[in-house]
Design an enzyme around this catalytic site. Structure first.
Site, short mmCIF file in Angstrom:
data_model
loop_
_atom_site.label_atom_id
_atom_site.label_comp_id
_atom_site.label_asym_id
_atom_site.label_seq_id
_atom_site.Cartn_x
_atom_site.Cartn_y
_atom_site.Cartn_z
N ILE A 255 0.86 -1.20 0.00
CA ILE A 255 0.00 0.00 0.00
C ILE A 255 0.89 1.24 0.00
O ILE A 255 1.87 1.31 0.74
CB ILE A 255 -0.94 0.00 1.23
CG1 ILE A 255 -1.74 -1.29 1.26
CG2 ILE A 255 -1.85 1.22 1.22
CD1 ILE A 255 -2.64 -1.46 2.46
N ASN B 213 -2.20 6.09 8.18
CA ASN B 213 -2.29 5.73 9.60
C ASN B 213 -2.18 6.95 10.49
O ASN B 213 -2.96 7.14 11.43
CB ASN B 213 -1.12 4.80 9.96
CG ASN B 213 -1.52 3.35 10.05
OD1 ASN B 213 -2.67 3.04 10.28
ND2 ASN B 213 -0.56 2.48 9.86
N ASP C 245 -6.37 -0.24 9.63
CA ASP C 245 -6.73 -1.68 9.64
C ASP C 245 -7.85 -1.96 8.63
O ASP C 245 -7.82 -2.98 7.94
CB ASP C 245 -7.20 -2.10 11.04
CG ASP C 245 -6.02 -2.29 11.99
OD1 ASP C 245 -4.86 -2.18 11.55
OD2 ASP C 245 -6.27 -2.55 13.19
N GLU D 280 1.98 -3.90 5.79
CA GLU D 280 1.09 -3.45 4.70
C GLU D 280 1.57 -4.02 3.37
O GLU D 280 1.38 -3.41 2.32
CB GLU D 280 1.00 -1.91 4.65
CG GLU D 280 2.18 -1.15 5.20
CD GLU D 280 3.40 -1.17 4.29
OE1 GLU D 280 4.24 -2.09 4.51
OE2 GLU D 280 3.52 -0.32 3.41
#
Ligand SMILES: Nc1nc2c(ncn2[C@@H]2O[C@H](COP(=O)(O)OP(=O)(O)OP(=O)(O)O)[C@@H](O)[C@H]2O)c(=O)[nH]1
Length: 335
Positions: free
Chosen positions: A210, A217, A226, A252
């Site tokens: 990602i 985040n 999440d 990720e």
């Protein structure tokens, strides 16, 4: 403790203090998992764990809860397979016992009916003393048979207990191979999958990462992070046939291994997943505001040179690096 290797003469108490100091240095809470991983780093049997953590830190990766949880899963949760083998062995012993018990029960029944038939041949004219002895033997045999029935019942009960335990263990093993957040396989699941392949299987490796996830985040919180991880995992898994596997490979980062798949189809799959994720319209649960577009970069090894899995993953990793450094949100092929 900076190099994670304590002096040979350290006491458990001192080691515990060093573990806490290390966690404190990285502002990590002493949760059972964090504590277990750092404490375990000092054990001579855990050299691989120590080296991997040292390597990650040397590569400027800041240790966080996720990283330590991954290391915990990778190095400190190894016993489930052994448990299964032990249970199967116990199960076999119990089945054998049951067979022996059933055989001996039928022998006793036969003995008892012989005694009964012989006893009925004795009459009043026979020696009363002999009659008494035979009757005593009959009563004793009946008691033995009763005890044997109880033993057989307890064997059946143990067998049922073992079946329940085996079922629970199977569930635990499945869980141990699955990443709880995304439902994809974890590294242990990957190892199991690889064990099912033959030497002729051709494997293509795809690494999905990602883009700018740290920023997502930091801006929206780890709860939102999440959910993004789950959505991305869903997109990766839903286009994949059962002969392939999707793994949560790192925080990720996702790894897909495609088996015996035409190379054009592998590329098409990667590109379709990338496009589908780019098109996702995600909304913040609390504010109902749209979240920024989520994109992924993909590194792909078509494995033309029949490399090992580890080498194919390495190639995919280099291609992923290329995808990141050339602007992100793209699929790059290993050269
Ligand atoms: N929410 C959440 N965050 C995680 C999880 N696992 C790892 N992370 C976070 O993922 C982030 C990864 O950040 P980086 O490796 O810097 O990567 P990035 O920001 O995506 O940068 P690029 O890869 O270059 O685009 C870190 O902030 C980790 O804390 C997880 O399970 N949940």
């Amino acid at each position: 403790m900076d190099n994670l290797k304590p002096p040979a003469t350290i006491t458990p108490d001192e080691l515990s203090k060093l573990t806490l100091a290390w966690l404190n240095k990285y502002q990590l809470a002493p949760t059972p998992i964090n504590y277990a991983v750092i404490y375990a780093c000092s054990h001579p049997n855990n050299q691989k764990l120590r080296s991997e953590l040292q390597q990650l830190i040397a590569n400027n990766q800041t240790p966080d809860n996720y990283l330590l949880a991954e290391l915990h899963q990778k190095y400190l949760e190894e016993n489930l397979q052994a448990d299964n083998e032990t249970l199967s062995a116990i199960h076999k012993v119990i089945v054998n016992l049951q067979t022996v018990c059933e055989k001996s029960q039928s022998d006793v029944s036969q003995y008892q009916s012989t005694l009964h038939s012989q006893a009925s041949k004795l009459n009043d004219t026979d020696n009363q003393h002999t009659v008494d002895i035979v009757n005593t033997i009959i009563v004793a045999t009946e008691k033995a048979q009763l005890a044997q029935n109880q033993f057989k019942d307890s064997i059946y009960a143990s067998q049922n207990d073992i079946k329940t335990l085996q079922q629970k263990l199977k569930t635990a093993q499945q869980q141990a191979q699955t990443d709880s957040l995304t439902g994809l396989a974890n590294r242990r699941g990957m190892e199991n999958f690889l064990n099912t392949l033959t030497s002729t299987s051709h494997i293509c490796a795809l690494l999905f990462d990602i883009d700018n996830f740290k920023q997502l985040n930091d801006t929206y919180g780890h709860g939102v992070g999440d959910i993004i991880l789950q959505k991305v995992a869903q997109q990766i898994a839903q286009l994949l046939g059962p002969e392939h596997i999707a793994i949560r490979y790192g925080g990720e980062e996702f790894l897909v291994l495609m088996i015996n798949q035409a190379r054009d189809d592998v590329f098409m799959y990667a590109e379709t997943v990338r496009e589908n994720i780019e098109k996702l319209k995600l909304v913040h649960g609390k504010t109902r505001k749209r979240l920024p577009q989520v994109t992924i970069s993909v590194g792909l090894s078509l494995n033309r040179q029949k490399l090992s899995v580890a080498e194919a993953i390495e190639q995919a990793d280099s291609a992923l690096y290329q995808a990141k450094s050339s602007g992100k949100n793209r699929v790059c092929l290993s050269s």
